[in-house]
Design an enzyme around this catalytic site. Structure first.
Site, mmCIF file in Angstrom:
data_model
loop_
_atom_site.group_PDB
_atom_site.id
_atom_site.type_symbol
_atom_site.label_atom_id
_atom_site.label_comp_id
_atom_site.label_asym_id
_atom_site.label_seq_id
_atom_site.Cartn_x
_atom_site.Cartn_y
_atom_site.Cartn_z
ATOM 1 N N HIS A 255 0.820 -1.206 0.000
ATOM 2 C CA HIS A 255 0.000 0.000 0.000
ATOM 3 C C HIS A 255 0.858 1.262 0.000
ATOM 4 O O HIS A 255 0.439 2.294 -0.542
ATOM 5 C CB HIS A 255 -0.947 0.004 1.201
ATOM 6 N N HIS A 390 -5.797 -6.056 -10.739
ATOM 7 C CA HIS A 390 -4.423 -5.622 -10.481
ATOM 8 C C HIS A 390 -3.474 -6.093 -11.581
ATOM 9 O O HIS A 390 -2.618 -5.331 -12.056
ATOM 10 C CB HIS A 390 -3.934 -6.145 -9.134
#
Length: 415
Positions: A255, A390
């Site tokens: 992240h 993703h």
């Protein structure tokens, strides 16, 4: 940044500028689009197992929304059959069992439950990409999700998204979290591109400022993710559930990299609109990305980026999820384009070598969702192949200039 001697090499030709590499990425993206066609079900899109077969016929909202986003982008690319899959998902989100016809909003799946900001962020992303791809009923979906975000989730005083509600919109959860707000930032950028309304860009900037400039910078570019509704950090949140797929205990280096990339996307959006760019953007982006690598990549002696670390920076969950590697590659590319420093090319190559060697499943198609430190399939966090989001984005982003949203970049530039 890393090795300045590498950055100073004037003879280095970046992978992303080589036709063979670009063709390889495009081929991988097409394989992913074909692999995930099998996830279509009556109510939207569902989950696949490692053989690429449907687990059951139930639809999931996050999966469906991500598929709408990806196949909308694919339709812009000119992939035959992609538009029909995007349209199927849009209709499922509007008319199917995933939507709450009584109270509005979307459930996580076909069974009613709490209404999550994380889920609604992807419905918003799906709507924006479908609008930019000129899909029928896309504007209807965009208006519906925009109304729910404005009315229910957006906390104007705090300039973040509320986390979750009960089905009837009572009982707002006493929690503030980074993950749902991160994906909301991505969705807001896409909504700004789809509508031309700078309100969404302003919201993306506000959320990124809180998490990247205020919280991460105050923690030396380490990003805690869990807070109560007074913004007091919750260091023990999910300590007993460290492998949670959305809110794991500790910190998530992947992240750090993903937020870094979002800062670069917001910077591109501001520049395209002739807006002032905060002077902290680039410093914060590099600080977050450097820490992603320092704290997450090969920290246990094996290649790949780990899932989570604790407050002492020790590895908490050592398994390597697919999305962590994909987002690291994406941001390495964007920093390379932003700086032309070859150290980011070196990182980009390192991550893609890992993806090609360990994650891409040449036998069954798709990517392996999670492996352990030895590269063996593990299922602690991600037992199934949820979607192509993703991975597909990682094959396409390096083929385009750095932009605010993927769909907008594709509609503006040839690949």
């Amino acid at each position: 940044m890393a090795d300045t001697s590498v950055a100073a090499d004037p003879q280095r030709i970046f992978w992303v500028d080589r036709s063979v590499h670009r063709n390889w990425l495009m081929t991988q993206g097409q394989h992913l689009l074909e692999h995930y066609r099998a996830s279509k079900v009556a109510g939207g899109f569902g989950e696949l197992d490692d053989d690429g077969q449907l687990v059951d016929n139930s639809a999931q909202t996050i999966v469906t929304a991500r598929m709408v986003h990806c196949y909308s982008v694919a339709s812009l690319l000119g992939v035959p059959g992609a538009a029909a899959l995007a349209d199927h998902g849009v209709e499922a989100l509007l008319d199917g069992p995933l939507r709450d016809k009584e109270h509005d909003g979307w459930f996580e799946g076909e069974d009613p439950g709490r209404k999550q900001a994380y889920v609604h962020a992807f419905v918003a992303l799906a709507s924006a990409s479908a609008v930019m791809a000129l899909r029928p009923r896309a504007e209807e979906l965009r208006e519906a999700i925009g109304s729910v975000i404005d009315k229910r989730f957006w906390l104007a005083d705090e300039e973040v998204m509320a986390p979750s509600f009960s089905a009837n919109w009572h009982d707002c959860e006493n929690y503030r979290g980074a993950n749902a707000n991160m994906h909301s930032t991505e969705a807001f950028l896409a909504l700004a591109d789809a509508t031309g309304d700078n309100l969404w860009l302003e919201r993306a900037l506000a959320v990124a400022k809180r998490f990247c400039h205020v919280i991460a910078r105050a923690n030396n570019y380490m990003l805690p993710e869990h807070f109560d509704n007074n913004w007091q950090m919750l260091p023990d949140y999910n300590r007993d559930n460290p492998t949670d797929d959305l809110r794991p205990w500790g910190m998530t280096p992947g992240h750090f990299a993903e937020w870094s990339g979002l800062l670069l996307k917001i910077e591109a959006a501001l520049a395209a609109r002739g807006c002032d760019i905060p002077d902290w953007f680039f410093e914060d982006a590099v600080g977050l990305f450097d820490n992603a690598l320092k704290c997450g990549w090969s920290v246990d002696g094996a290649p790949g980026m780990v899932y989570t670390i604790g407050w002492d920076k020790a590895v908490s969950v050592a398994n390597r999820p697919w999305w962590v590697q994909a987002e690291t590659a994406n941001t390495a590319y964007m920093l390379l384009r932003r700086t032309k420093h070859a150290d980011f090319d070196q990182t980009y190559r390192m991550v893609w070598d890992y993806i090609a060697d360990i994650l891409i499943d040449s036998n069954n198609g798709g990517w392996r969702p999670e492996v352990d430190c030895k590269g063996n399939r593990s299922r602690e966090v991600y037992p199934l192949r949820n979607d192509l989001y993703h991975a597909f984005q990682a094959t396409l982003i390096p083929l385009l200039p750095v932009g605010s949203s993927l769909a907008d970049s594709v509609r503006r530039h040839s690949v």
